[in-house]
Design a protein around this motif. Structure first.
Motif: not given
Length: 193
Positions: A20-35
């Protein structure tokens, strides 16, 4: 232990979230920053006596921390993401410890000892991972042990929910960290001969 033994139970939900996050255009590093941003807020919520919010943001950040790794493996993200992930994990833990220490200053001594044990346990964990030729699904050898991230979150949660038992729970956490360090040293002596 739970991260290693029980991951398969939640793996389908983790993969769905990663997709889902990949389909939204988020990268792994962006999710790491959000976390990271969500996770470090837990210490502030602890300090301001908002334990339910502190627990919610801590566990949500932990969930995102697992999802970002799945995303990274699916997209072959660079190893820098691993550095961000592991270092941000420690900062989230430090935030919880600092929130508890400043909220309950009489318990600072045990939280300081707990911090030292976590630093040492992570030093062993990361050093073995760095020098080991073994590889797992992660970018480095992930050495299982009694205390992994989920066990830490459970013990942190107990300290947040039951501050009247903070010292006792922190001492249990300290003992678990010491045991895990010794367990990983014993394993390292076998695999690094």
């Amino acid at each position: 232990m739970l991260d290693t033994k029980a991951r398969h139970i939640v793996e389908p939900f983790i993969k769905q979230s990663a997709n889902l996050f990949l389909k939204m255009g988020l990268t792994a590093n962006q999710v790491t920053m959000i976390a990271f941003i969500i996770g470090v807020s837990s210490g502030l919520f602890i300090y301001f006596d908002q334990p339910i919010i502190a627990l919610a943001v801590l566990w949500f950040s932990g969930f995102l921390d697992v999802v970002d790794g799945t995303m990274a493996r699916q997209t072959k993200t660079s190893s820098f993401g691993t550095v961000l992930d592991v270092s941000f994990d420690r900062l989230v833990e430090i935030s919880v410890i600092l929130g508890l220490a400043f909220r309950y200053p009489d318990s600072m001594w045990v939280l300081l000892l707990l911090s030292v044990s976590i630093i040492y346990a992570m030093t062993v964990f990361l050093t073995v991972g760095a020098v080991s030729e073994k590889k797992g699904i992660k970018t480095f050898y992930y050495q299982p042990g009694l205390a992994e991230r989920t066990e830490g979150f459970i013990l942190f949660s107990l300290m947040i929910i039951f501050p009247q038992y903070l010292v006792a729970i922190a001492l249990v956490f300290l003992a678990v960290e010491i045991f895990t360090s010794l367990q990983r040293l014993a394993q390292a002596s076998k695999i690094l001969k």
